[in-house]
Write an enzyme that holds these catalytic residues in place. Structure first.
Site, PDB file in Angstrom:
ATOM      1  N   HIS B  36      44.677  33.643  40.442  1.00 17.63           N
ATOM      2  CA  HIS B  36      45.688  34.602  40.903  1.00 17.63           C
ATOM      3  C   HIS B  36      46.219  34.232  42.277  1.00 17.63           C
ATOM      4  O   HIS B  36      47.408  34.300  42.546  1.00 17.63           O
ATOM      5  CB  HIS B  36      45.109  36.029  40.921  1.00 17.63           C
ATOM      6  CG  HIS B  36      45.258  36.744  39.617  1.00 17.63           C
ATOM      7  ND1 HIS B  36      44.432  36.504  38.546  1.00 17.63           N
ATOM      8  CD2 HIS B  36      46.158  37.667  39.194  1.00 17.63           C
ATOM      9  CE1 HIS B  36      44.807  37.261  37.522  1.00 17.63           C
ATOM     10  NE2 HIS B  36      45.850  37.977  37.897  1.00 17.63           N
ATOM     11  N   LYS B 101      38.391  45.013  33.310  1.00 14.45           N
ATOM     12  CA  LYS B 101      37.517  46.189  33.302  1.00 14.45           C
ATOM     13  C   LYS B 101      37.709  46.983  34.585  1.00 14.45           C
ATOM     14  O   LYS B 101      37.988  46.413  35.642  1.00 14.45           O
ATOM     15  CB  LYS B 101      36.049  45.777  33.120  1.00 14.45           C
ATOM     16  CG  LYS B 101      35.465  45.043  34.295  1.00 14.45           C
ATOM     17  CD  LYS B 101      33.936  45.065  34.286  1.00 14.45           C
ATOM     18  CE  LYS B 101      33.388  43.953  35.167  1.00 14.45           C
ATOM     19  NZ  LYS B 101      32.118  44.247  35.804  1.00 14.45           N
TER      20      LYS B 101
END
Lengths: 278, 179
Positions: B36, B101
Site C-alpha cells: 500500500h 478484518k
C-alpha cells in the site's frame, strides 16, 4: 552433542505443534462457545474457526498466516550443564523450523522494514530450581492482537473499579481487529516491563482452570462476565463469546505506583512446551 | 446463499447489504502494508501501477509460503485499519472492493459510500480454511516484499461477510471507533 541434537529435535517438534495444532484447553473452550452460541453470525464465525483448526492439523497448514513473532520461554533446571550456546541454538532451530514447515517469516528490521538478517525471536531465560533438565515453551505471538497491548501506570490509591474499566476499555479498543474470542493476559504490579511480561506469561496457563489465588480468581470471573456482555462476539459479530478466559498474574510493586498491563491473544492462542532431561 | 463473481459489476455491489454472507469467485489481488505504501507513492508521482487496478478487489493478506503440492499456504485477512490512510487514493484509482478484518475509519466509510464500493470481512484467523478456496496464484508485483508482494489469486466460493455496504452501512456500527 547428544543434548544438542535432542534439543534441536524437540524444539522443531514444538514449532510444528504450536503452528498447526490448537492447544487442548483453547479447543475445548471454543467448542463450548460454539455449542452455547445463539446468534446466527457468531455461530457461523465459531464454525469457521473450528473447521479451520481441523484443516490446519490435517493439512499441516499454519492455523493463521500470521505465524507470529516467536516468543520463547526457557526454563533451566538445577542440574543443567551445557557445552553450547543454548539461546542461539534454540533461536536457530526455531528459524529453521519456520522455513522447513512453510511458516511465514514475519520478522523485519523495525525501521528499514527489510529482512534483518539476524534472529529476531524474543527469548526469556529463567532458572527454575524445581525442575531438572530444560523446559522450552514456544509461543508464536500474532500481531493483530499484540498491537492492542495496553500498559497503564495507575496511582496506588486507585479504586479496583478503575482498573477494571481500563481493562474493559482495552477490550473495546481491541474489538474485531484482534480476532475475538480473546484470551486476556493481565499483569499486575512489578515495574512497567515486568507487568507486561507477567501479562504475557499469564497467557501460558491452562485457560480451563481458575486462578489458584482465590481473590484473583474472583477478579478473573468478574472481568470475564463484563467482557462477555460487551456484545463484540466472535469476529465482532455479536453475542456473548467475546473472551474465552481472563488470566491474571501479580507481583509486589512499589508504594508509589501500580502498573497494569493487558496483553490480548486472539482465539488462536498457540503455544507448545517441550521438556528434556540432560 | 448468495454467490458473486469478480470482476464485480455496479449492480452486484448495489445489491449487497452489511451483514450479508456471500461467496466470491474470480480474481482478487493481495496487498498489505508495504504494498500500500508503495502504491501510494506510485499514485502520487503519477507512475504506472504494475497491474490494472480498475475494478479490482484488494485482499489485505500476506500468506505463508506455499507448501509443496499446494496452491498457497495459510492465507487469512490481516487488520484493515492499518491500510485506512492509503485506501481513499486506491478507491479513486478504481478499486471497487476490499477484503480484510476489523473496523475502518470514518473517512474510509465515507469513500466507500461516495464511490459505491464495498468492504468485505473474511473469516479472520482462518487462513488454513481459506487456503482451500484458492485455486490459482500468480506473482504480480513487488517480489522483493516477500510475503507482502502483490499476488493475483483466483478464488472459488471464498466466504465473506459484507462489512460496509455501498450505502455506508457498517456491520460494526455498534462497536465503532469513538474517533
Amino acid at each position: 552433542m547428544k543434548n544438542l541434537k535432542l534439543i534441536q529435535e524437540k524444539v522443531r517438534q514444538a514449532t510444528a505443534t504450536a503452528s498447526f495444532q490448537l492447544p487442548k484447553d483453547v479447543a475445548e473452550l471454543l467448542k463450548r462457545g460454539y455449542r452455547l452460541a445463539k446468534d446466527k453470525r457468531a455461530r457461523l464465525a465459531l464454525g469457521w474457526i473450528i473447521e479451520n483448526a481441523k484443516i490446519a492439523r490435517k493439512e499441516k497448514l499454519a492455523l493463521c498466516q500470521d505465524t507470529g513473532l516467536p516468543v520463547i520461554f526457557i526454563e533451566a533446571g538445577r542440574d543443567i550443564r551445557l557445552s553450547f550456546d543454548l539461546i542461539d541454538t534454540i533461536k536457530r532451530t526455531v528459524e529453521n523450523s519456520y522455513k522447513g514447515n512453510y511458516l511465514r517469516n514475519s520478522l523485519v528490521d523495525p525501521l528499514s522494514r527489510v529482512k534483518p538478517g539476524y534472529q529476531g525471536a524474543v527469548t526469556h531465560l529463567e532458572f527454575n530450581s524445581k525442575i531438572k533438565g530444560l523446559r522450552v515453551t514456544l509461543f508464536p505471538k500474532g500481531f493483530g492482537s499484540e498491537n492492542k497491548t495496553k500498559l497503564k501506570m495507575f496511582n496506588p490509591t486507585v479504586r479496583i473499579r478503575d482498573i477494571e474499566n481500563f481493562i474493559i476499555d482495552s477490550v473495546l479498543d481491541a474489538g474485531p481487529e484482534a480476532c475475538p474470542p480473546f484470551i486476556l493476559g493481565i499483569g499486575i504490579g512489578g515495574t512497567s516491563d515486568y507487568a507486561l511480561l507477567l501479562a504475557k506469561k499469564a497467557l501460558l496457563e491452562d485457560i480451563t482452570k481458575p486462578n489458584k489465588d482465590t481473590s484473583l480468581a474472583r477478579l478473573e470471573r468478574r472481568l470475564l462476565k463484563r467482557i462477555n456482555s460487551l456484545n463484540i462476539g466472535p469476529m465482532g459479530f455479536g453475542g456473548n463469546a467475546t473472551a474465552l478466559a481472563v488470566k491474571i498474574r501479580k507481583s509486589p510493586t512499589h508504594i508509589a505506583g501500580l502498573p497494569i498491563a493487558v496483553n490480548i491473544s486472539c482465539w488462536a492462542l498457540r503455544r507448545a512446551t517441550v521438556e528434556f532431561k540432560s | 446463499m448468495k454467490k458473486i463473481t469478480a470482476p464485480l459489476k455496479k449492480e452486484d455491489i448495489k445489491g449487497l447489504r452489511a451483514g450479508d454472507l456471500v461467496y466470491l469467485s474470480g480474481i482478487i489481488y493481495t496487498a498489505r502494508d508495504q504494498a500500500h505504501k508503495k502504491l501510494a507513492v506510485f499514485i502520487k508521482r503519477n507512475r504506472k501501477i504494475p497491474f490494472d487496478i480498475k475494478n479490482t478487489i484488494i485482499y489485505y493478506c500476506g500468506p505463508t509460503p506455499s507448501p509443496e503440492g499446494k496452491v498457497i499456504g495459510s492465507c487469512g485477512p490481516t487488520t484493515s485499519s492499518r491500510m485506512d490512510e492509503f485506501t481513499p487514493a486506491l478507491i479513486r484509482k478504481g478499486v471497487v472492493a476490499m477484503i480484510g478484518k476489523g473496523r475502518r475509519s470514518r473517512r474510509v466509510r465515507e469513500f466507500i459510500k461516495r464511490y459505491k464500493s464495498v468492504y468485505f470481512l473474511a473469516p479472520s484467523g482462518c487462513g488454513a480454511y481459506l487456503a482451500l478456496k484458492v485455486k490459482k496464484k500468480r506473482l504480480v508485483a513487488f517480489k522483493n516484499l516477500g510475503p507482502e508482494a502483490i499476488l493475483e489469486l483466483e478464488v472459488e466460493n471464498f466466504p465473506l461477510i459484507v462489512g460496509i455496504d455501498s450505502r455506508g452501512n457498517d456491520v460494526y456500527q455498534r462497536i465503532a471507533y469513538s474517533v
